[in-house]
Write an enzyme that holds these catalytic residues in place. Structure first.
Site: not given
Ligand code: GLN
Length: 543
Positions: A381, A515, A517
């Site tokens: 990001c 993102h 994650e």
């Protein structure tokens, strides 16, 4: 029949109720039950989107674009069940709904009150969309006794009556502190906390007692007697070596058996915990270790990067290595010597998401270091945006490259895009609009270049990943960035927005606008994190 488990906390905050809820859900799921976990947050923000990570930790984003409490990340990682907008509610959202209804005239002249209007809205939220589930776990944020959580506690009390005792259960998480001077564990705070809860009309069925030392049998019996629960329902919860050890540990203490007993369920299948044992084996028997430098802004508080930390751990599990994460303050890296001294020992460098200008020059310098020294680099990001600005300045000759997020600039390599496409059509945001709820949020598709590194890692040409950002890499600059060696290997399906950049002349250099994650799970490590850690392992063999 859907059963509801309400989880409250007592004595102090930060007892790990979220992990406890996630672990219990995982244990029930391991017996073949269908579960969902919900979080009630008593604060007045409508969602945590505008709260500082220092206040609240990470903002977790769901596929359907909700900005939620980080506990929803634990829920997803432990159960694999994707969280939805409807799984997190705050007092702010409840009041917003009620006040909108009141303005519309929905209450037909009635006086609008906490009981029944607020409590009814809370009950509605708890019960919505639960028909196909065996167990719904509802975690109440805050600590019993707080003024702001009272309406939630009252709603649970009512639900226990509405649904009946065979469909509801109250689990109270407390602390049994160790007093070093006396060499004893103390049960009094737990007794007081349960008294507080019963004074609000809720007799807990199960107590989960967080303690740093094993709870002696006598103390367990004492808690049972004073708190009016079975001794077997006083579950000791010692600190665990890893969060992923918690389900197995609580199972060992009888948590899920006790929950089933309390519901009177006698024919439950025994749990299949093989996958939990497998990840703990990997965790306990690493074949090596790597050190990853995360260059960010909120490095003082690990909760600010919760999912990122977990995704790195999952990447380690996928590669049978231990991952040491070094949280590095980007601001210090505006000094070149400081940067080199800190980054040289790293096997890979990651610049995570973030907001605001502070530390950005240190992040850009870290990208440059990783590019020049061929150290694996992952930008997420804001980290990807910084990688594009670094490329613009240092390989494409655009010296003044910047982002409009940091103020006016003549070279907006990253800028505010006010319109983008969703599955439903074009969506717009106003440049000067409210900060809350004006971001590109939630799952968006991206089309990958099949011949790229990212394409090979995903093994797919269409992906869906979660977003949370206001600014985009400006497509007017892509040709010049390409000339500087950057490959745009992932784009939004309409080709307008860069989603992934990489450097084909580097062993592992990838920046993503989303993102990843948020979607990594211990049983399914995200392919980008698994690959990044693999590259770090290769790098560790070089140095
Ligand atoms: N601040 C950047 C933006 O709003 C990046 C956001 C992020 O890293 N999550 O676009």
């Amino acid at each position: 029949m859907t059963r509801f488990i309400f989880i409250t906390g007592g004595v102090v905050s930060s007892l790990g109720k979220g992990l406890m809820a996630a672990s219990l859900a995982a244990l029930l799921q391991a017996r073949g039950y269908k579960v969902r976990i919900r979080k009630f947050d008593p604060y007045l923000n409508v969602d945590p989107g505008t709260m500082s990570p220092y206040q609240h930790g990470e903002v977790y984003v769901t596929d359907d674009g909700a900005e939620t409490d980080l506990d929803l990340g634990h829920y997803e990682r432990f159960t694999g069940v994707s969280a939805r907008q409807s799984d997190n509610v705050t007092s702010g959202r409840i009041y917003q709904t009620i006040i909108q209804r009141e303005r519309r005239g929905d209450y037909l002249g009635a006086t609008v009150q906490v009981i029944p209007h607020v409590t009814d809205a809370i009950k509605e939220f708890a019960l919505a969309d639960t028909d196909d589930l065996d167990f719904v776990l509802c975690e109440i944020g805050g600590t019993v006794g707080d003024i702001e959580s009272l309406p939630f506690i009252e709603a649970i009390r009512q639900l226990r009556n509405d649904l009946g005792r065979d469909r509801t259960l109250s689990v109270h998480v407390t602390l049994v502190p160790y007093i070093a001077a006396a060499g004893e564990l103390k049960t009094k705070p737990t007794q007081h906390s349960v008294r507080e809860l019963t004074s609000l009309g809720i007799q807990p069925d199960l107590l989960l007692c967080r303690c740093e030392h094993p709870l002696p049998d006598g103390e367990r019996a004492k808690i049972a007697a004073f708190c009016n629960v079975r001794k077997q329902a006083v579950i000791p919860a010692l600190d665990a070596q890893s969060i992923y050890a918690v389900p197995l540990q609580y199972h060992g203490e009888g948590l899920d058996d006790e929950v089933l007993h309390a519901f009177g369920i006698k024919d439950a299948p025994s749990p299949d915990l093989a996958r939990w044992q497998d990840i703990m084996n990997r965790f306990n028997n690493p074949e090596g270790e790597v050190t990853i430098g995360v260059v960010g802004k909120y490095v003082g508080l690990q909760d600010a990067y919760k999912s990122l930390h977990e995704a790195l751990v999952h990447g380690g599990m996928a590669n049978h290595v231990k991952v040491n994460v070094k949280w590095l303050d980007a601001e210090l890296f505006e000094n070149e010597e400081e940067l080199a001294a800190n980054l040289e020992p790293m096997h890979a460098i990651l610049v995570p998401g973030g907001f605001g200008e502070r530390g950005s020059e240190g992040k850009i310098a870290s990208v440059k270091f990783a590019r020049e020294h061929k150290v694996p680099f992952f930008g997420i990001c804001l980290g990807m945006q910084m990688a594009c600005i670094e490329a613009a300045r240092n390989t494409s000759g655009i010296a003044e490259a910047s982002t409009t997020e940091f103020g006016d600039t003549d070279e907006p390599v990253v800028g505010l895009i006010t319109e983008w496409m969703t599955k439903e059509g074009a969506e717009a945001r106003a440049a000067g609009g409210d900060l809350g709820g004006t971001m590109r949020l939630g799952a968006y598709d991206a089309r990958l270049d099949g011949n790229s590194h990212a394409g090979a890692i995903y093994g797919a040409t269409m992906i869906s990943e979660r977003h949370r950002h206001r600014y985009e890499v400006n497509s007017h600059y892509t040709d010049r960035l390409r000339d500087g060696g950057l490959l745009f290997s992932g784009m939004s399906p309409d080709g307008a927005l860069p989603e992934i950049v990489e450097r084909p002349d580097h062993p592992w250099f990838i920046g993503v606008q989303f993102h990843p994650e948020l979607k990594s799970r211990p049983f399914e490590p995200h392919p980008l994190f698994a690959s990044f850690i693999k590259a770090a392992v290769a790098q560790s063999r070089l140095v």
